[in-house]
Design an enzyme around this catalytic site. Structure first.
Site, PDB file in Angstrom:
ATOM      1  CE  LYS B 713      19.936   0.866  -4.071  1.00  0.00           C
ATOM      2  NZ  LYS B 713      19.868   1.851  -2.946  1.00  0.00           N
ATOM      3  N   GLY B 714      15.379  -3.610  -5.692  1.00  0.00           N
ATOM      4  CA  GLY B 714      14.131  -4.369  -5.601  1.00  0.00           C
ATOM      5  C   GLY B 714      13.056  -3.612  -4.860  1.00  0.00           C
ATOM      6  CD  GLU B 717      11.025 -10.258  -0.858  1.00  0.00           C
ATOM      7  OE1 GLU B 717      11.037 -11.186  -0.057  1.00  0.00           O
ATOM      8  OE2 GLU B 717      11.893 -10.131  -1.760  1.00  0.00           O
TER       9      GLU B 717
END
Lengths: 491, 762
Positions: B713-714, B717
């Site tokens: 996943k990221g 941010e």
């Protein structure tokens, strides 16, 4: 008769440089990047805020070679006569390896986007040479003037702590070559005046203070540049024409600090960094205040004299100096006059300085043992922030516990640094009690009508100014209320 | 032949995998030595300098420019104005999908915001170009500027952000509110913020016939090539963008901007290389910002503290001429269980540059407000803020009911609270003081971020010496892509990362997708992974078909790539090195290629999000109102972690951005002129080292079998979400003062609160 030459001479990394073509407003960063293709130093803001352009400048102080971090973006080339400029390109380790600072930064993941990295490396390099095993507080101080928008500060702190495990300062090239560079710089300082350019593109580097005094008497509206932390922005931000420029940061006659009869006299060319040791020792409350002026690079360049002479209402040194009862010596030609510091500030943008006159020294009385002094700088950001309001207080109590004298001065509360005379009057002769302080707090409206700006509202300034008096009272009673919340801790 | 190869499953990690290791970044040496070349460090021979003259008014028309004076200045070569600007092949008012913005390239004399380019001066030296621009002495016809949220023109908009719906409704919001025991309702304001990457936007453009080479920092190479090609009427393949290093981007370098297009145009017009670098001040206008918002939250709760309704209404500012509205209300969609959720947005036109995506666009400002509103609701219910969030924990995606591909938020709450020491926190504010008399407060917030996936391509070449070259046109803007992507490729290739050379950051390589949306590692990483698998498959074909190989005939059984050798799956002892296989086959190399994209069926069937929980401690000077964050603990679950060192620094970065969102960042606009009064780094505050407190980021292990075949996943941010609210809530807990606008200012905690009036009526 003063000798004159027409070139600026300095060392750049390992090279001798002599420049006869230098614009009075040419910055060191432009020189490095545009004229010399040394592009490791970056331009992030061009006004001394971000530190991406940090380089070291070595110069002789009392014959000793001292390297300090500076912002190349607001340092003028004309101010470098007799200096050694060291850029990121000059760093090297032993046997072709990375320099210890660089290797630590690599190993501890001290770079992210990397644009600020050369500046951080140079700031840490400057620190490491002075303090090979710095405490966290020293690292933080050295990095105050470097911004990282990726905000990788913690990794950089870790790297900074580890540098000395990668090498010894004694083996650093700048240490090894110290004697040779000292000798070269000594030769470069040949006692000449430097004059370059004509008409609207003139710069002058006086030979000595007397030469400076005579130049000021003959030049029409010269711009005096000491540390260039203010004038640098006139150029990079406002494109102001500053010719003819007279550079004075190198003048030994203005770089003296002396103590006599309880008076610390600081020459107008003494930088914040140079003044720190004496002032923080003799007047301890000034130490933490000076530590929060700009960042390290700005303190290494900016001068106490400049902070006074530019007349800013939010300069950080005038309020405490006024509270301490400092006086200012101004000189014109051979004539000198000394005035109370607060009288120098007449109105916004207007100071008591005649054409041809210059600030020579400020004299700061050391508070008597039985008096109490404090200064408080209020900012939103912890470091590298312009003052919203700054209050300074000097109290002497009589034996009966009444106020024998109190001097209170503020910055950020008026168009000039200003004394709170009505508040002082309300307190003088009264018992030094909470009730008296509370009564005096009502007098602030007679002294100040602060403005609202983006740093704080008028209402806030007024209330905070009053609260500072109460805090000063509490501290004078042995209350413990430091202005700064405890700083960086690493998990 | 390129192939799309599914990675078996993340559980099938190879022995000795390099992924998951905290390797230091590969580009570190170049960066610490100053040898990393950023765009503005390029100086091709014969280069000219371009400087934009920018408007000092926010709205009106340029009536006169002293072009003659500028041209007469020694060294000035040309002055571009609307009168002589060469034509573009694509209308600059017509946006190029999918992420195109209208660009200001001197198409007319209209001024729409301060710092808009109104001319471009090109000269032999930077000094001459700068002086020439100053000599233009523009005259204006000035119209009054629309500044401030209350002075803008409202409009209905079908979309917010990048094509997100502006209104999403689940259940009956009115019924939900009617059923509530109590309704917590308030308005909040977030300010305009500017990316302020350390590296100012820059370009060096060089034309060779109808081909152009652009040295520029760029987060979206392939998309940008296509867009430049459109503007200049050339094939996309004729645009070469070199972006080896970006000095930070945060979204602002993913989008084309007017000044850069003008510089490229000037280079073609004059047939010489042209460099343009914006000054810091010029970055406050044409290169995007986080638009300001006015947000209203209405939370209905029942007697047990469970949400009956969640209504998030956002008024999001954009420019007068283009649309990018913070999709802030959408932050309320995926997080808390509620039978009724309504997220809606209105647009607001102001005389500013067009906003754009800035680190966690929408999520940051929406989460900031949602988490404060949740805190207010918890207090109204007399519940601990964490307990309240657990009472509203969403087991499936609220509204849609879709299962989460993975969700370890409970673990994040638990681990974060434990590390922070949350238990025992008094419910009431102003109950804690430190030894110096400072007010102490604790607050928390939930972090959430979606998981986009961009199509990407890659190539992997196994070389005769047993090393590999892997290639994809990705972007490393500081997050460490060069390192993490190489780790992924190395794993697929059965090599040590040191044996894998990664080429990236140049548009001639296979499309690496976008470095944005926290999706780059997953997107480019999957392409590299697949390319590596493809290369290994081709190598295996060579070996298993070769009677001289110990692997001969292993075709059906399969081989495994490890430490530079292929091993028979059923017989560890039978193996052969890549070099030997290639040498016998007489091949210098074997090349694998791949395209990778998300399986739409998987995305359709699951809700895909990273999660986290952030706990904050602040100390407030009761006499001066100064706030300092003293502790931050974040716990995040974001699938499989490729490089914990890089990931931790991404979390830290996000959390520190949360500090400055809460307490520092704000562009202050002069109401009369529309000028930004703090367009610099002295007074537009970003955190300094001393603002960064004790930080802790906990990496919660999470296996996600669905989000993508890598399980990644990221992380770029999510750190900012949750943190802003946690800090604001801690400030309330310290002081008892609820500040409903960001940033929280000195005076808010001392003098009186600036009440936020309602944007929407009651």
């Amino acid at each position: 008769m003063t000798k004159t030459r027409n070139e600026i001479r300095f060392l750049l990394n390992g090279e001798d440089v002599a420049l006869s073509q230098v614009a009075p407003d040419e910055t060191l960063l432009d020189y490095l990047r545009l004229r010399r293709s040394l592009r490791g130093s970056k331009e992030g803001c061009a006004e001394g805020d971000c530190g991406a352009c940090t380089v070291l400048v070595g110069r002789l102080t009392d014959g000793k070679l001292v390297y300090e971090s500076v912002n190349a973006c607001i340092r003028f080339v004309g101010s470098l006569d007799g200096c050694h400029v060291v850029t990121i390109e000059h760093l090297r380790g032993e046997a072709g390896k990375l320099h210890p600072v660089q290797q630590a930064m690599v190993d501890f993941h001290g770079s992210q986007c990397g644009f600020c990295t050369p500046g951080f490396v140079m700031s840490l390099y400057g620190l490491w040479m002075k303090e090979p095993k710095p405490a966290d507080a020293a690292i933080e101080k050295a990095l105050q003037g470097n911004l990282c928008r990726c905000t990788g500060y913690e990794a950089i702190m870790r790297a900074a702590r580890a540098i000395s495990s990668y090498g010894k300062v004694a083996k650093d090239p700048l240490a090894v070559e110290r004697a040779a560079v000292t000798e070269k710089l000594t030769v470069l300082r040949d006692g000449s005046r430097v004059e370059i350019g004509a008409e609207k593109h003139r710069l002058i580097v006086p030979a000595d203070v007397d030469d400076f005094a005579s130049i000021l008497e003959s030049e029409q509206k010269p711009t005096i540049v000491a540390g260039s932390t203010d004038v640098g922005l006139w150029v990079t931000k406002h494109m102001r024409d500053i010719s003819p420029v007279v550079f004075i940061g190198h003048l030994d006659g203005l770089r003296t600090i002396s103590e006599k009869d309880g008076l610390v006299s600081i020459g107008a060319g003494v930088t914040y960094t140079e003044a720190f040791e004496t002032l923080s020792k003799r007047i301890p409350a000034l130490g933490p205040l000076i530590d929060r002026i700009g960042g390290e690079q700005v303190r290494n360049m900016g001068t106490i004299g400049g902070n006074i002479a530019n007349g800013s209402p939010i300069g950080d040194t005038p309020p405490p100096f006024i509270a301490l009862g400092a006086t200012l010596t101004l000189r014109k030609g051979k004539a000198r006059r000394t005035i109370p510091l607060e009288e120098f500030f007449i109105a916004y943008g207007k100071q008591d300085r005649q054409p041809g006159e210059f600030v020579e020294a400020v004299h700061v009385p050391v508070p008597a043992k039985d008096s109490y002094f404090a200064a408080y700088k209020i900012t939103k950001r912890r470091d590298e922030d312009i003052t919203a309001a700054l209050g300074a207080f000097l109290l002497t109590l009589a034996r009966d516990g009444t106020v024998a004298s109190i001097r209170i001065a503020y910055g950020g509360m008026a168009a000039t640094p200003k004394r709170a005379r009505a508040v002082e009057a309300a307190l003088t002769g009264k018992p030094w009690t909470e009730a008296a302080v509370e009564a005096a707090m009502t007098k602030y409206a007679e002294d100040f009508t602060p403005l609202t700006d983006m740093r704080a509202t008028a209402e806030y300034r007024m209330l905070a100014a009053r609260n500072l008096l109460m805090r000063f009272f509490a501290e004078s009673q042995g209350g413990k209320a430091p202005i700064q919340v405890s700083r960086h801790r690493v998990a | 032949m390129s192939s799309e190869i599914a990675f078996p499953s993340p559980q099938h990690r190879r022995h000795g995998s390099s992924a998951g290791q905290p390797l230091t970044r590969r580009d570190g040496v170049l960066k610490v030595t100053g040898r990393a070349t950023y765009a503005a460090d390029n100086h091709p021979e014969g280069m000219l300098y371009a400087v934009t003259a920018v408007s000092s008014i926010a709205r009106g028309r340029v009536t006169a420019l002293d072009v003659e004076a500028a041209k007469a200045h020694p060294g000035v070569v040309e002055v571009l104005t609307p009168a002589n600007r060469p034509p573009l092949s694509h209308d600059p008012d017509d946006k190029i999908p999918p992420f195109g913005f209208r660009v200001e390239v001197l198409q007319d004399d209209t001024v729409r915001y301060v710092n808009q380019p109104i001319a471009l001066v090109i000269a032999e030296t930077l000094e001459a170009a700068t002086e020439g621009a100053a000599l233009l002495n523009p005259q204006y016809e000035v119209e009054s500027a629309r500044t401030g949220l209350e002075n803008g023109e409202r409009f209905d908009t079908p979309a917010v952000g990048v094509g997100a719906p502006s209104r999403t409704a689940y259940g009956d919001i009115d019924a939900g509110l009617a059923a509530a025991v109590r309704v917590t309702e308030a308005d909040y304001v977030t300010p305009p913020q500017y990316h302020n990457a350390m590296e100012p936007h820059a370009v060096v453009a060089q034309w060779d016939g109808d081909r152009v080479t652009l040295d520029m920092p760029n987060q979206a190479l392939a998309l940008s090539c296509a867009a430049y090609a459109a503007y200049f009427g050339i094939p996309a393949g004729n645009v070469l963008i070199r972006s080896p290093f970006l000095g930070g981007g945060f979204g602002s370098k993913a989008i084309l901007n007017g000044p850069q297009i003008l510089a490229i145009l000037a280079a073609r017009m004059l047939d010489r290389p042209v460099k343009l670098a914006l000054t810091r001040a010029q970055m406050y206008g044409p290169v995007g910002h986080r638009g300001q918002t006015w947000q209203k939250l209405r939370l209905g709760t029942d007697g047990e503290g469970r949400l009956t309704a969640l209504h998030h209404h956002v008024l999001a500012a954009t420019s007068s001429f283009d649309e990018f509205m913070e999709p802030a209300a959408n932050a309320s969609l995926p997080l808390y269980a509620s039978p009724a959720i309504l997220a809606e947005h209105d647009g607001l036109r102001l005389d500013t540059g067009t906003p754009g995506p800035m680190r966690a666009p929408g999520e940051a400002s929406g989460s900031a407000v949602l988490e404060v509103a949740m805190d207010e609701a918890a207090i109204a219910c007399g519940m601990d803020p964490l307990e309240f969030r657990l009472a509203n924990y969403a087991e499936t995606e609220p509204g849609t009911g879709k299962p989460f591909s993975s969700k370890s938020l409970r673990e994040c709450y638990a681990e974060g609270a434990k590390r922070f020491g949350w238990s025992g926190r008094p419910l009431e504010p102003r109950r804690m003081r430190d030894e110096n008399g400072f007010l102490v407060g604790w607050g928390m917030g939930t972090a959430v971020f979606h998981c986009p996936h961009f199509p990407a391509e890659a190539r992997a070449t196994l070389r005769a010496d047993g090393t590999a070259l892997v290639e994809t046109a990705g972007a490393d803007m500081g997050q460490g892509a060069w390192t993490a992507l190489a780790q992924i490729a190395a794993e697929a290739l059965g090599l040590d990362p040191d044996q894998v050379e990664l080429h990236s950051g140049i548009s001639s390589l296979p499309d690496g997708g976008i470095a944005g949306g926290s999706g780059h590692t997953a997107s480019a990483g999957l392409a590299l992974h697949n390319a590596g698998v493809d290369a290994i498959a081709r190598l295996a074909e060579l070996a298993t078909a070769d009677p001289a190989s110990p692997l001969f005939g292993a075709g059906n059984i399969g081989v495994e790539a490890r430490s530079g050798r292929l091993h028979r799956r059923d017989d560890e002892g039978r193996s052969e090195s890549y070099s030997e296989i290639l040498a016998r086959a007489g091949q210098a190399e074997v090349v694998g290629t791949a395209k990778a994209a998300r399986d739409p069926a998987v995305a359709e069937a699951h809700a895909l999000f990273s999660h986290g929980a952030v706990f904050a401690e602040v100390k407030v000077d009761p006499d001066l109102g100064q706030v300092r964050v003293t502790r931050l603990v974040g716990a995040f679950a974001a699938g499989r972690i490729i490089n914990p060192r890089l990931v931790r620094s991404q979390y830290f970065g996000g959390m520190i951005w949360g500090i400055s969102f809460a307490l520092q960042e704000e562009a202050v606009t002069d109401r009369r002129t529309g000028r930004i009064m703090n367009a610099d780094l002295a007074e537009y505050h970003v955190p300094v080292n001393a603002d960064v407190p004790s930080l802790d980021a906990i990496l919660i292990p999470e296996d996600d079998p669905y989000v993508n075949p890598l399980g990644v996943k990221g992380v770029g941010e999510i750190g900012i979400t949750g943190t802003v609210g946690a800090i604001a809530n801690a400030v309330w807990h310290a002081t008892g003062v609820r500040v409903r606008h960001f940033p929280i200012r000195l005076e808010d905690l001392l003098v009186n609160q600036r009440d936020v009036t309602s944007a929407f009526g009651n």
